[in-house]
Design an enzyme around this catalytic site. Structure first.
Site, PDB file in Angstrom:
ATOM      1  N   SER A  13      -3.031   0.024   0.970  1.00 30.18           N
ATOM      2  CA  SER A  13      -1.618   0.301   0.715  1.00 30.18           C
ATOM      3  C   SER A  13      -0.813   0.757   1.922  1.00 30.18           C
ATOM      4  O   SER A  13       0.403   0.648   1.927  1.00 30.18           O
ATOM      5  CB  SER A  13      -1.483   1.317  -0.418  1.00 30.18           C
ATOM      6  OG  SER A  13      -2.240   2.465  -0.116  1.00 30.18           O
ATOM      7  N   LYS A  18       5.396   1.032  -0.013  1.00 30.50           N
ATOM      8  CA  LYS A  18       6.548   1.750  -0.575  1.00 30.50           C
ATOM      9  C   LYS A  18       7.868   0.987  -0.431  1.00 30.50           C
ATOM     10  O   LYS A  18       8.744   1.095  -1.286  1.00 30.50           O
ATOM     11  CB  LYS A  18       6.703   3.129   0.066  1.00 30.50           C
ATOM     12  CG  LYS A  18       5.537   4.084  -0.198  1.00 30.50           C
ATOM     13  CD  LYS A  18       5.513   4.596  -1.623  1.00 30.50           C
ATOM     14  CE  LYS A  18       4.450   5.665  -1.816  1.00 30.50           C
ATOM     15  NZ  LYS A  18       4.236   5.982  -3.240  1.00 30.50           N
ATOM     16  N   GLU A  42      11.933  12.426  -3.029  1.00 29.10           N
ATOM     17  CA  GLU A  42      10.895  13.286  -2.482  1.00 29.10           C
ATOM     18  C   GLU A  42       9.943  12.430  -1.665  1.00 29.10           C
ATOM     19  O   GLU A  42       9.932  11.204  -1.792  1.00 29.10           O
ATOM     20  CB  GLU A  42      10.115  13.937  -3.621  1.00 29.10           C
ATOM     21  CG  GLU A  42       9.018  13.075  -4.263  1.00 29.10           C
ATOM     22  CD  GLU A  42       9.514  11.818  -4.977  1.00 29.10           C
ATOM     23  OE1 GLU A  42      10.725  11.759  -5.307  1.00 29.10           O
ATOM     24  OE2 GLU A  42       8.709  10.893  -5.180  1.00 29.10           O
TER      25      GLU A  42
END
Lengths: 257, 400
Positions: free
Chosen positions: B382, B94, B116
């Protein structure tokens, strides 16, 4: 049949009072009571909200009413059933306001056809882009004499406003730039500048102002710069709480006598 | 596959074929156009690129390695490799797009980042980026996820972010997006919405993909250096689809590489029990863009569920929707049980605790390995699973 919005503007082009409420709120079957009481007490135009779980253009008051309306079981199908009955005894122009996905899933052509059969005069779909309307939907809307109403804000460029003016058959809905729906009270300088800018453009379309209106004073002020105004959040708040919905609607409309 | 893919997709209006676009009220549209213009002018500039490269290297610790799984490969066949995004700073991919978005916000003179978060990985990454650039940060998170992903909530707070609990609907990712969107609508002049995946109105799906491309670019080069060839299969989990777009983007134009996106099958295939959007969804609109969507007959987004909060979303990236229609990416599923088994399997065979989201990808890789023992598989790992340990122990306990 002639579109009732067009007809309204030929008879009256000043101080048009338009009210918005969410269908299915406060109770599932209040739609008829609200519409007929509003018509009887001076509403020139009524916007009926089709509740959606993700109303990005709306403020907290309307969001909350949408959530309750959905919990009550409101759907487009049911709303059409209710409106079909109501249309038999009201002649006020009716506009449906809602979001694109439920309309798309209903089927655009189906939706417009149903509106025309029942006697719905216009739609406001805030998340339908102008370009998509022009290339994919315009012909369908015209076939069923449905006016799609576009929103403009303080930030909308003159070019775009001209384009919207050309595409509009009902009226242009003027909203504020910086936030979602919900009455904000006094009209500030930035808003006045916006109202004046639009007035000077001498558009062919009628214009209604749709934010910050909660009483006679704010209503008349907005009317000084437009053909009328739309009240949403303040009206919804007023029909929330104790008492019958009829009494509360009458009480609210008295403010505008 | 058309050539010059990245120049043509999305088109100037933000469409990936019929998906994507920007279906939002006009006041927000004006703001999106400003962000789009800024993205094209600023983020392609020499200064922006060098600053971001320096951040990637010195702050994020990139490139992250590609690792060959010795024991996992031995047990299940095939040659299994992991792209170690769990080693990216903050423990997930991210941060790759958050640093890009926050840098853009800085150039635009914004004061505040709003977003969010589902599993909290995006929230932590954004709170980190906000701290780095000295910006305010407000993260909206469903109450269910706040409870489930408690360590990440604390991390965000330590980093100085405000965590706003969301208590409507199912209290998970979809509602968190609604709430963050609402907050952004109230204050878009001073703030920027840093969406957490390749979703939302144009330009977000493009912007987030472009900032995540670094994953694929690195992985392709590293894999080639290690093996002298391209991987036969590339696998990533798909919620919104940011990590998957990151790694897939480098292989789209290599038809010999099969690409698999793995969606959460949750508890069962009944509506409401999973979040397998590509497998069961139909085209629809959510949060300002068009994509495959899990929805009911009235066009309301359907309730979704997954053991992995970060995959718990009824929509999916528009680019994934297009790649599904093209048949370029195959979308498969892994359920909760397979995911939890894999969570322990990777921990115990390789000493790597995966995020529950990423464990979905590994779970499908294990199935594929059994069927194709001679092939190579590159998985985008990830994120790391530290955030999930309390939840897994409480709900499932140690394996018997």
């Amino acid at each position: 049949m002639e579109n009732r919005i067009t007809k309204l503007f030929t008879k009256k082009d000043k101080e048009i009072l338009s009210l918005y409420f969410t269908a299915g709120y406060p109770e599932l079957n209040d739609t008829e009571t609200i519409i007929s009481t509003l018509e009887k007490h001076g509403a020139d135009l009524i916007e009926v909200g089709m509740p959606f779980s993700d109303p990005v253009a709306d403020g907290v008051v309307i969001q909350k009413s949408s959530e309750i309306a959905l919990d009550n079981g409101m759907t487009i199908h049911l709303l059409f059933e209710q409106l079909k009955e109501i249309r038999k005894h009201v002649s006020v122009p009716l506009i449906l306001m809602g979001y694109l996905n439920p309309v798309m899933q209903f089927g655009i052509e189906n939706f417009c056809k149903k509106c025309s059969e029942i006697g719905i005069d216009g739609t406001i779909i805030p998340d339908l882009p102008l370009e998509v309307y022009e290339s994919e939907y315009k012909t369908i809307f015209e076939t069923y004499s449905l006016s799609n109403i576009f929103l403009i804000t303080t930030q909308t460029s003159d070019d775009r406003i001209r384009k919207i003016d050309g595409l509009s058959s009902g009226f242009i809905y003027m909203v504020s730039s910086s936030s979602t729906t919900g009455a904000k009270g006094a009209v500030d300088q930035e808003q006045l500048a916006y109202f004046e800018r639009i007035s000077k453009m001498e558009l062919r379309s009628k214009r209604l102002i749709g934010f910050g209106i909660s009483d006679k004073h704010t209503f008349q002020r907005a009317c000084g710069y437009s053909n009328g105004a739309i009240i949403g959040s303040a009206f919804i708040s007023s029909i929330t709480g104790v008492g019958t919905v009829t009494e509360k609607v009458i009480q609210f409309m008295k403010k505008f006598d | 596959m058309p050539t010059n893919y990245f120049k043509n997709y999305p088109d100037p209006a933000g469409f990936f074929e019929e998906y994507g676009g920007s279906f939002i009220p006009p006041n927000l549209q004006t703001e999106m156009e400003k962000i789009t213009d800024a993205y094209y002018s600023i983020s392609k500039s020499h200064h922006f690129i060098s600053e971001l490269r320096s951040i990637r290297k010195h702050y994020q610790g990139r490139p992250t390695p590609v690792y060959f799984c010795n024991r996992l490969s031995e047990k299940y066949g095939a040659r299994i490799y992991l792209k170690r995004e769990d080693l990216n700073h903050t423990g997930a991919h991210k941060l790759n797009h958050c640093m890009g978005e926050a840098l853009l916000a800085k150039y635009l003179g914004k004061k505040k980042l709003i977003a969010e978060t589902g599993a909290g990985q995006h929230g932590v990454a954004l709170a980190t980026a906000a701290a780095y650039f000295g910006l305010e940060c407000e993260i909206h998170m469903g109450e269910v996820d706040i409870h489930k992903e408690h360590p990440n909530v604390v991390r965000m707070q330590i980093l100085g972010a405000t965590v706003v609990p969301v208590s409507h609907g199912l209290k998970t990712l979809k509602e968190a997006v609604d709430s963050a969107f609402g907050a952004y609508m109230q204050d878009f002049e001073n703030s920027i919405y840093c969406i957490g995946s390749v979703v939302g109105p144009h330009p977000f799906p493009m912007m987030v993909r472009d900032f995540q491309r670094v994953v694929g670019i690195e992985a392709k080069e590293q894999f080639f250096e290690m093996t002298g060839e391209l991987p036969d299969n590339v696998i990533a989990c798909v919620g919104g689809g940011s990590n998957a777009m990151g790694i897939f983007s480098a292989f789209l134009e290599d038809p010999e590489c099969k690409l698999y996106g793995v969606e959460p099958a949750g508890r069962s295939f009944d509506l409401g029990e999973h979040a397998a959007t590509m497998t069961f969804g139909t085209p629809g609109m959510i949060h300002g863009f068009k994509c495959y969507l899990l929805q009911d007959e009235n066009g309301e987004p359907a309730p979704v569920y997954s053991v992995a909060s970060g995959l718990d979303y009824p929509g999916v990236g528009p680019e994934h929707s297009m790649l599904k229609d093209w048949g370029r990416v195959t979308y498969e599923t892994a359920n909760d049980t397979e995911t939890i088994d894999t969570f322990y399997e990777l921990s115990r065979l390789e000493g790597i605790i995966p995020a529950l989201e990423s464990a979905h990808a590994v779970a499908y890789a294990i199935k594929l390995a059994k069927d194709h023992p001679r092939q190579s598989i590159l998985i985008n790992l990830s994120g790391r699973g530290d955030k999930d340990i309390d939840f897994v122990m409480e709900k499932y306990g140690l394996p018997k």
